[in-house]
Enzyme design. Structure first.
Site, PDB file in Angstrom:
ATOM      1  N   TYR A 161      -3.883 -10.168  -5.145  1.00 30.70           N
ATOM      2  CA  TYR A 161      -2.892  -9.063  -4.564  1.00 30.70           C
ATOM      3  C   TYR A 161      -2.453  -8.656  -5.527  1.00 30.70           C
ATOM      4  CZ  TYR A 161       0.204  -5.952  -2.069  1.00 30.70           C
ATOM      5  OH  TYR A 161       0.876  -5.229  -1.428  1.00 30.70           O
ATOM      6  N   LYS A 168       5.395  -4.603  -5.030  1.00 32.13           N
ATOM      7  CA  LYS A 168       6.064  -5.250  -3.867  1.00 32.13           C
ATOM      8  C   LYS A 168       7.721  -5.974  -4.219  1.00 32.13           C
ATOM      9  CE  LYS A 168       3.338  -2.141  -1.389  1.00 32.13           C
ATOM     10  NZ  LYS A 168       3.780  -1.315  -0.729  1.00 32.13           N
TER      11      LYS A 168
END
Length: 273
Positions: A161, A168
């Site tokens: 990720y 995020k």
């Protein structure tokens, strides 16, 4: 009567029919919401691929407008909120579904991310929510809500990720600050953290298939989510049913986020393979 009868809002970030924002939109529509939409600008106005993809979805549900928006351009953000105010006057919700990192920076290790790639990713994925909140505030009805989309990689290290995890994390922190600031006007701000869903954004994440398999083995429900489950929760968080919920990151991931170690039967499955 629907939960959104008489309510109006702006949806930013639908890319195609696999977008989480589109799933949420369908439930908002079912409950009576009136909505305006944006699409990514097309490089060639004579071949409006991005516009056509979104228009095919939103015209049948009565879209009040569909306008191009590059969230890195203040002029575009000013224009969409001007259109929103001219169309609706006041609004009741904003759905923010925007994230991007340059592929070369997203797929590589965090320590090797370029300065420009970091800037672009944070600008699009985080600052855009803050910029929209500032523009939405003057036209948002008391009791209104904003919702953005996140993922567990913002709270935990999820290999693959990478840079988007940093984005995020910043996004979820921004949700709290925005919730505090807009709360004085009776406006809520939340994030929805979904399990792996095969969207355009997710296609750039390495090992997406492995992530899905991990959820199927490790999550308390022993499965990954369905996009409809995210859609229903998104609609709920934007509705008056969630009137006491703000500054939260709500997980829709079959409980995966709660696990500190694999359940016993996961070891058995891994041994069998």
């Amino acid at each position: 009567m629907g939960l959104f009868d008489g309510k109006k809002g702006l949806v930013v970030g639908i890319a195609n029919d696999r977008s989480i924002a589109w799933s949420i939109t369908q439930y908002l529509h079912q409950e009576g919401a009136e909505m305006g939409f944006t699409h990514l600008p097309d490089k060639d106005p004579n071949r409006p691929k991005n516009e056509n993809k979104v228009r095919k979805l939103v015209d049948p549900i009565g879209a009040k407008f569909l306008v191009p928006c590059d969230v890195t351009r203040d002029e575009d953000l000013d224009a969409i909120f001007k259109t929103t105010e001219e169309t609706f006057g006041k609004i009741d919700f904003v759905l923010h579904s925007v994230a991007f990192a340059p592929p070369q920076d997203l797929t590589g290790p965090v320590h090797d991310v370029s300065r420009e790639g970091f800037h672009v990713a944070m600008d699009i994925s985080v600052y855009s929510l803050m910029a929209m909140a500032g523009r939405a505030r003057p036209i948002m009805n008391p009791g209104g809500a904003m919702l953005t989309l996140s993922y567990l990689g913002g709270e935990r290290v999820i290999p693959g990720y990478n840079l988007m995890g940093l984005c995020k994390a910043a996004l979820e922190n921004a949700v709290g600050y925005l919730a505090s600031e807009l709360g004085r006007d009776g406006v809520r701000v939340n994030a929805l953290s979904a399990g792996p869903v095969r969207t355009i954004s997710a296609s750039g994440v390495a090992d997406m298939k492995k992530m899905t398999q991990m959820y199927e083995m490790f999550a308390p429900l022993r499965r990954n989510i369905e996009v409809e489950e995210v859609g229903k929760t998104g609609m709920f968080l934007l509705s008056d049913l969630a009137s006491g919920i703000t500054a939260e990151t709500v997980h829709v991931d079959c409980g995966y986020n709660a696990m500190g170690a694999p359940p016993p039967d996961a070891y058995e499955k891994m041994g069998a393979e």
